[in-house]
Enzyme design. Structure first.
Site, mmCIF file in Angstrom:
data_model
loop_
_atom_site.group_PDB
_atom_site.id
_atom_site.type_symbol
_atom_site.label_atom_id
_atom_site.label_comp_id
_atom_site.label_asym_id
_atom_site.label_seq_id
_atom_site.Cartn_x
_atom_site.Cartn_y
_atom_site.Cartn_z
ATOM 1 N N ARG A 149 -1.591 11.048 -6.881
ATOM 2 C CA ARG A 149 -2.600 10.275 -6.154
ATOM 3 C C ARG A 149 -2.171 10.146 -4.692
ATOM 4 N NH1 ARG A 149 -5.147 4.404 -7.822
ATOM 5 N NH2 ARG A 149 -2.986 3.673 -7.727
ATOM 6 N N ASP A 184 -0.084 -3.990 -8.493
ATOM 7 C CA ASP A 184 -0.055 -3.135 -7.313
ATOM 8 C C ASP A 184 -0.964 -3.766 -6.266
ATOM 9 O OD1 ASP A 184 -2.684 -2.411 -7.874
ATOM 10 O OD2 ASP A 184 -2.229 -0.321 -8.330
#
Length: 536
Positions: free
Chosen positions: A171, A451
């Site tokens: 990612r 996150d």
């Protein structure tokens, strides 16, 4: 002279490296790799910037009271009969995917976890410290070179890749994020193009030779035009590297509210490179709040009550499954952020039961796989999908019974708003931001692996509660003064939880100042990671 040139790094014309060179950085920052990235930047950066300005224009319309809707001009795509290109064999069974940052130990543990896929994350699970980004590229290059084994200097423990590791998907950072340590023709480089370009340049052919390929997760897209830009980047990269068009495969995270209204169009733009869509639930909640932040009708209840089984989250996950399967693409479920609760068997059992129930919902609805944040949750999710999805995927589950319209995608969860929920947002948001400033992007907080999305939801809810003077617990009105009072009290609580010594050694003063500034700002800041990046 840049630090890189001072250290003897040979640079292509127009490229300046501002970051310090660590061990082996020259293996990643080669003249050819940098020339490749520079070419992508020169060809696509103006379009990237124009698309970001379109985001800002659309936001102004939302702020003025407009709400998202399906696009009239792309109705023919939604109604057309088309499918995405065939998907490679090693992506046919994605029942459990694990995600995490790109540090060496994490990569080995995740690849060895028993999950089908590991998403190595340069985005929300990584703090974009220069060393994190380039060491991450080194670690992934070593994975494909068969050289990722290492021994932890502190513990003496050896880490080695097992046979049949998880399939690797990368990612890169979103279109909005810069890479301040690389300049190209006097302009800051795009974090997206740097992460993608360095990885595909160094690893595409090695991944193909090993029976896999260059696979990516694309974050934070807000429109099919942004997907078209990625497609153009993919085509240019494949042509430059001598790869057949369609070799690169991408899974797009549907984690912004506008993207949910353009799922068909996003699949269509990337149809030669498409592997699926994913329900990025935490960022999606943040985006829902952010996009409609100026609209008092869309103030959500406490974060704990914004659940996948109800309202706009239920609608969007079902629509994603239906849309993907109609087009021959995989529909991936969302993240289980729970982590094992050590020394408390009851709390641990309750956490695992929550994960199991969530995964049963996903498998039962027709998702082709799901995400976990911790290796210990791989068997929990795997058991559910093995039981409810004995075949490789559920592409045959077309969900033609699902009818989701605009009003469903905008339905607000019913629930309560509490001072405790408000205070928890403060505690979690500041603690995450403090760790991020120290270079850590995946942070265990209150038995959850958090996150950047969690911190974004936290400050977005606080901002909205303050803006509208929301009443919590049926009476207390949220004001800037209440926020400041709660902030002081909650930081004392955090200091007690962490211990004064650990608290004082951290970067809490900076984190508190920035979190406070963003929470009380008259205008809502698009992403907290952008102003925070300047403080790394």
């Amino acid at each position: 002279m840049s630090p890189a040139q001072a250290n003897g790094l040979s640079l292509p014309k127009g490229v300046v490296i501002k970051g310090a060179l660590g061990p082996r950085f020259d293996e990643i920052l080669t003249p050819d790799a940098l020339a490749f990235v520079a070419d992508l930047q020169r060809r696509f950066n103006e379009t990237r910037k124009r698309l970001l300005s379109l985001r800002a224009e659309r936001q102004k319309r939302f702020d003025a009271g407009e709400t998202p809707d399906f696009l009239a001009e792309t109705r023919h795509i939604r109604e057309g009969d088309w499918q995405v290109a065939p998907i490679p064999a090693d992506l046919q069974d994605r029942r459990v995917e694990i995600t995490g940052p790109v540090d060496r130990k994490m990569i080995i543990n995740a690849l060895n976890s028993g999950a089908k896929v590991f998403m190595a994350d340069f985005e929300d699970a990584s703090s974009p410290v220069w060393a994190n980004m380039i060491e991450g590229q080194l670690n992934l290059r070593d994975r494909w070179a068969g050289q990722i084994d290492f021994t932890d200097k502190t513990t003496g423990k050896a880490y080695k890749l097992k046979d049949k590791p998880a399939v690797l998907i990368i990612r890169p950072r979103g279109w909005h994020l810069p890479e301040a340590h690389i300049e190209i023709d006097g302009e800051t480089a795009s974090g997206s193009l740097v992460d993608f370009g360095l990885y595909v340049f160094h690893n595409a052919k090695a991944a193909l030779a090993a029976g896999s390929g260059p696979y990516f997760y694309l974050p934070k897209l807000e429109s099919h035009l942004e997907a078209r830009l990625w497609n153009d980047v993919f085509v240019a990269a494949q042509n430059a590297l001598g790869l057949k068009v369609g070799t690169i495969k991408a899974t797009v995270l549907i984690e912004t509210l506008p993207a949910a209204f353009e799922m068909d169009e996003i699949l269509f733009e990337l149809r030669d490179h498409m592997a699926g869509l994913n329900c990025g639930r935490w960022d999606y909640i943040f985006s829902f709040i952010k996009k409609l932040a100026r609209n008092a009708a869309y103030v959500l209840p406490d974060r704990s009550q914004v659940v996948m089984t109800k309202a706009f989250l239920r609608a969007y996950s079902l629509l994603l499954i239906k849309t993907c399967h109609r087009r021959g693409a995989f529909a991936m479920g969302g993240m289980a952020a729970q982590i094992p609760v050590k020394n408390n068997p009851e709390a641990n059992a309750a956490a695992f039961a929550k994960v199991k129930a969530d995964k049963e919902r996903e498998a039962g609805d027709g998702h082709d796989g799901t995400w976990v944040a911790h290796p210990d949750l791989v068997p929990v999710a795997m058991e559910v999908f093995d039981r409810l999805m004995p075949q490789a995927n559920q592409l045959d589950k077309l969900r033609e019974d699902v009818q989701v319209g605009r009003e469903n995608l905008l339905e607000v969860h019913q629930g309560t708003r509490s001072e405790e929920g408000f205070r928890e947002n403060i505690r979690v948001g500041v603690q995450y931001l403090e760790a991020w400033l120290r270079g850590r992007g995946a942070v265990p907080i209150y038995n959850m692996m958090e996150d950047a999305a969690t911190a974004e939801i936290s400050r977005a809810q606080i901002w909205q509660f303050v803006q509208y003077g929301v009443e919590v617990d049926g009476g207390t009105k949220v004001t800037a003064d209440l926020f400041k009072r709660c902030l002081t009290q909650e930081m004392e609580r955090v200091k007690g939880e962490l211990g004064a010594d650990a608290y004082d050694k951290g970067r809490f003063p900076e984190a508190i100042a920035l979190f406070s500034q963003l929470s009380l700002a008259p205008e809502f800041e698009e992403f907290l990671t952008v102003p925070a990046y300047g403080k790394l």
